[in-house]
Design a protein around this motif. Sequence first.
Motif, short mmCIF file in Angstrom:
data_model
loop_
_atom_site.label_atom_id
_atom_site.label_comp_id
_atom_site.label_asym_id
_atom_site.label_seq_id
_atom_site.Cartn_x
_atom_site.Cartn_y
_atom_site.Cartn_z
N TRP A 192 3.19 -8.09 1.95
CA TRP A 192 2.17 -8.86 2.64
C TRP A 192 2.66 -10.27 2.89
CZ3 TRP A 192 -2.13 -8.23 5.32
CH2 TRP A 192 -2.90 -9.35 5.60
N GLU A 193 3.31 -10.86 1.90
CA GLU A 193 3.79 -12.22 2.06
C GLU A 193 4.81 -12.31 3.18
OE1 GLU A 193 4.32 -15.00 -1.69
OE2 GLU A 193 4.41 -12.90 -2.26
N ASP B 81 -8.53 -15.34 7.82
CA ASP B 81 -8.53 -16.65 7.18
C ASP B 81 -8.07 -16.54 5.73
OD1 ASP B 81 -9.37 -19.49 7.32
OD2 ASP B 81 -10.62 -18.84 5.65
N ASP B 82 -8.55 -15.56 5.07
CA ASP B 82 -8.17 -15.39 3.68
C ASP B 82 -8.36 -13.93 3.28
OD1 ASP B 82 -7.20 -16.19 1.32
OD2 ASP B 82 -9.12 -16.78 0.49
N VAL B 83 -7.61 -13.51 2.28
CA VAL B 83 -7.67 -12.10 1.89
C VAL B 83 -7.71 -11.96 0.38
CG1 VAL B 83 -6.52 -11.12 3.89
CG2 VAL B 83 -5.18 -12.07 2.05
N ARG B 84 -8.22 -10.83 -0.04
CA ARG B 84 -8.15 -10.46 -1.46
C ARG B 84 -7.80 -8.98 -1.52
NH1 ARG B 84 -13.72 -12.34 -3.98
NH2 ARG B 84 -12.84 -11.66 -5.95
N PHE B 85 -7.04 -8.62 -2.54
CA PHE B 85 -6.54 -7.24 -2.57
C PHE B 85 -6.96 -6.49 -3.81
CE2 PHE B 85 -3.14 -9.53 -0.20
CZ PHE B 85 -3.46 -9.00 1.02
N HIS B 86 -6.99 -5.21 -3.67
CA HIS B 86 -7.08 -4.31 -4.81
C HIS B 86 -5.75 -4.43 -5.57
CE1 HIS B 86 -7.17 -0.43 -6.91
NE2 HIS B 86 -8.48 -0.53 -6.80
N PRO B 87 -5.79 -4.26 -6.90
CA PRO B 87 -4.53 -4.42 -7.65
C PRO B 87 -3.41 -3.50 -7.19
CG PRO B 87 -6.39 -3.89 -9.11
CD PRO B 87 -6.94 -4.11 -7.76
N PHE C 216 2.26 -7.33 -3.34
CA PHE C 216 2.12 -8.64 -2.71
C PHE C 216 3.29 -8.99 -1.79
CE2 PHE C 216 -0.54 -9.30 -6.57
CZ PHE C 216 -1.73 -9.45 -5.90
N LYS D 138 -12.07 -0.06 -2.57
CA LYS D 138 -12.02 -1.20 -1.67
C LYS D 138 -10.59 -1.73 -1.68
CE LYS D 138 -13.83 -5.36 -2.54
NZ LYS D 138 -14.89 -6.22 -3.07
N SER E 247 -10.36 -7.20 0.96
CA SER E 247 -11.47 -7.86 1.65
C SER E 247 -10.90 -9.08 2.35
CB SER E 247 -12.57 -8.23 0.68
OG SER E 247 -12.05 -8.87 -0.44
N TYR E 248 -11.49 -9.45 3.43
CA TYR E 248 -10.93 -10.55 4.21
C TYR E 248 -12.04 -11.37 4.81
CZ TYR E 248 -11.93 -7.29 8.01
OH TYR E 248 -12.55 -6.42 8.86
N ARG E 249 -11.66 -12.48 5.32
CA ARG E 249 -12.65 -13.37 5.90
C ARG E 249 -12.12 -13.92 7.21
NH1 ARG E 249 -15.55 -18.35 2.98
NH2 ARG E 249 -13.54 -19.35 3.23
N TYR F 255 -17.21 -11.49 6.95
CA TYR F 255 -16.63 -11.07 5.70
C TYR F 255 -16.43 -9.57 5.81
CZ TYR F 255 -16.64 -9.71 0.81
OH TYR F 255 -16.33 -9.15 -0.39
#
Lengths: 341, 813
Positions: free
Chosen positions: A170-171, A157-163, A167, A186, A189-191, A131
């Motif tokens: 990235w897409e 595998d998966d990501v989450r972004f700061h606002p 998008f 931050k 974050s990614y996995r 993570y």
Amino acid sequence: MPPLMAIEFLCRVADVLSDYLGGLNEDVIKDNFIIVYELLDEMIDNGFPLTTEPNILREMIAQPNIVSKVLSVVTGNSSNVSETRPGATASCVPWRTTDPKYANNEVYVDLVEEMDATINRDGVLVKCEIYGEVQVNSHLSGLPDLTLSFANTSILDDVRFHPCVRFRPWESNQILSFVPPDGQFKLMSYRVKKLKSTPIYVKPQLTSGGGTCRVDVLVGIRNDPGKTIDSITVQFQLPHCILSADMTSNHGTVNILANKTCLWSIGRIPKDKAPSMSGTLVLETGLERLHVFPTFQVAFRVMGVALSGLQIDKLDLKNLPNRPYKGFRALTRAGEFEVRS
Amino acid sequence: MAGIRLHVIAPLVLMAVGKCARDASVYVRKCAANALPKLYDLRLEEHNSAIEEIVGILLNDHSPGVLGAAAAAFASICPNNFSLIGQNYQRLCEILLDVEEWGQIILIGILLRFVIAKHGLVRESIMFSLCCTESSNSEKDGSTTEISIKEDPGFLCGGNNFGLDVDVSGDNDLLASMVSRCYIERPDEYLSRSSYTNRGPELNVAQFTSGKSNNDVKILLQCTSPLLWSNNSAVVLAAGGVHWIMAPREDLKRIVKPLLFVLRSSSASKYVVLCNIQVFAKAMPSLFAPHFEDFFICSSDSYQIKALKLEILSSIATDSSISFIFKEFQDYVRDPDRRFAADTVAAIGLCAQRLPKTANTCLQGLLALTRLEFLSSDIGSVEGEAGVLIQAIMSIRSIIKQDPPSHEKVIIQLIRSLDSIKVPAARAMIIWIAGEYCSLGDTIPRMLTTVLSYLAWHFTTEALETKLQILNSMVKVLLCAEGEDLWSFKRVLNYVLELAECDLNYDVRDRARFLKKILSSNLNPQGLEEEANVSPQHKELSHVLAEHIFGGQTKPVSPEPMNCRFYLPGSLSQIVLHAAPGYEPLPKPCSLLHDDIDLSNACQGTNALESAKNSDFYDTDDHGSLSGSLDEESTSDYSRQDSITKSSVSSGGDGTGSANDDDDSVDLLIQISDVGNACENQNGFSHSGSADLRELISKRGLESWLNDQPGLSSASTSEPSEVSISTARISMGDIGRRVKTKSYTLLDPANGNGLKVDYTFSSEVSTISHHLVCVEVFIKNCSSEAMSDIFLQDDESSKGSYSADQTIVATDR
């Protein structure tokens, strides 16, 4: 209101408070009651979160420092709410301070990764994933536009972004394009899942019988990541039914803490020998043998390398008057790394 | 300034807010939006329309910052006023990404409601299975409900005995349909459904729309999917919820990874997310099946999280992943937390039930476990160990139950181990197994003689639980036995019964005497001829009786308490498993008025409008019906008269909603103002079904009530006969719906008195209604003045398939 929203908000409040006060405990809150009150006043209104971006809060409520404390004592004016209306609320980037000025522009990008792994009784790696977070510390003037790209996004595998992250780029081509907030934040974050190996191995061995239990733990390097692994600790909860424990190690120190936790701090692994800890646990009278064995939690830290293999390709900056200084760092540490015995 | 909650300055504040809402500065407009809910909280009715108007203006805004606050205001002020959303729907969707995160959460919910209200559910989504199963399963469903009620009183949960204990292996579609139905229903409607097997709201195909062809749905899904990457876990879950409800089945995969990623946050949110995943996983196990590794347990998890993960694991296990999962389970069984270990054993049992192929492996493992555990439980007698052992035997038993003949060997092994197992509950369970399957195969009947004499020998030293079970099992064995075994069994049983009659514990003594009486014919050692004399009927009776007693014995504490109700994903109610105050289900599909929608929908539409009008009513009312205590004190400031008319209006509307093809009810709608008339009308209508004495009484009672109209003070004296009867009995189907209007405590603000209505479901069986539900309604007038125009009214089903009868008697004190 969804419960997650409440939980998330409370986490945010905790973050902001510890950011402002440099820690969060009862005493700190008592000492800085006014600031806490003002912050809460700004952050929530009629039960709905109002302003939670740390950048804007900092603009509205000054951070406590010695000067302001002296000032408030002298003038008797205890408020440190700024008179001006925050400018950023009106702008299109609500997370950024309106127009910060810095003499030397700097931006630091850190990859901080945590390795979660579970090794079962047979010594098989059941689960191993990383993570990671991309933490950015930006001190840039004006309204910069940053683009960050990675060399190998396919492993994510998966990501989450700061606002602040847009998008669409990235897409389409896996590029992070964003206008950063000021200061530390931050970004993403990614996995990374299904890793094959861990940098170190921990082999516990417990044998029980005759009212005692013999514990042996071996630690060593499995895959050398190229950098030194330091602050290695192995920790486990002693079972409830033991009377005394006597543990020794050939490297590092062993402590048995008050809550029946045994902590073995190894530090770095020496070149010439493999560290090991051994000892016996004396069980309560009447108990012949131990039938539940503890789980060992392992912690370590590797500086300068991201174990997931994620690499930052390049960082482009636009809208900047002069060339900024860019810095990259990487760090991996153990998250929930456990070895069952 | 809105924070000053003074009624006097409210008009001033309202004006100020109205001005600020048109201000040039974004920040000012945002603050204006924030002030609106506070104003609304003051509950000054005359301002409501003005407030809603301002909300509309703010929703028209172009700045994302304002929209977030406006959405929050909308949600708390007029969540059903969809016309405000309708104007801006597309723009709201597009701007959703830029709204601040807290606003996003609220806005997503609003948009979802709007789309459902406007277009209905999506045909490709998982919710659609509701429709497919609806028609085919309705019959079957009814019957399963009956069965489950009969055999499983443990599952009755507060009277909501809908047969939701769908076997875990079972029909996922059915479960999904349950879920979706639950999302839409109000809690009170849910209550009503439990009272009769007929389905609540009939959703017809017309209420579904195709996600592919419908633009609005497509936009919503498109705009919410990037939010699955949000940093805020609440946003992720809200967006996931939208996809869960609206997205086509094949696209649902998209929400899995983000949801699992959210698990890596704080432990509190972990729990919340897991609760939601649990529901998703139950309704659609295939979704999470490849990700079973994420639910492996970590020693730092709290017990609740561990238990949830176990439950999820056991519901998503597939044939391919089961071996890995079992490996993990083996580790968990040795976990220091014995409670958790016991749960693991239960989970193994569940897995074996879901995947019959693995049953044998499971049984072997569990048997090994029992052997292992009793080694330690012999000396250690640690609390937790006993729990693990009991759970292990329970799991074994439930596996055996599925297919007794193939597990004969296991039963034999268990019986053999009887000697070494010391935990009373576990012993009792093994004895139960022996008794239950006494006639199975060849070996078991031969063993039984030895087993029974062994048990008889040890009878005095057994624990209470085991003693009772021994008695039961012996009778069972006796009832099945034939030939020469019968004699020895009889001797043993007689011996045991005699022992039991002298037991210290009165339960055992009672049981022994009772059994002796029932089996007096069988037990008589004199001989066969007498037994032959006993009428077969009697014998049958004893058989049945015996079976009945044993059926209820040692029911396992359900290892997996089935939640009988599902709530919207992410809502508080989903976590606490009951409708929390303020919980709003999804609106009725297609409840927005459209010209092209057929009559029934139109009626539903009126209902919705009605409810929008009376929304404050429902607001306060919901609390009451949720918590189950209906004599709540509403704090609304309506005058009594006002609210009575209002309630009659809404009930009139309801009447039309349900009985839409009846002229009578249309009349009702027209004559709303004439309360007395309408009421009588309705009454006559509902009573036309049956001619009954009770009904006559009720009519008389009602009429005297109604005729009494302004004769107020004399009411109490003029009706002593009514007082003497003093209970109102109403048999009705759609209780929940009526409850809404009935449960008002109408407060007279001046002196705090009002009308109090209480209702209970009585245990009697109604002779009038074939639904056999009996409700007692108590009406009490707490005010000093008498009240008039109180009426109870029944919701007739459109087909008039059952008659509802009312006996209304009220006490006026």
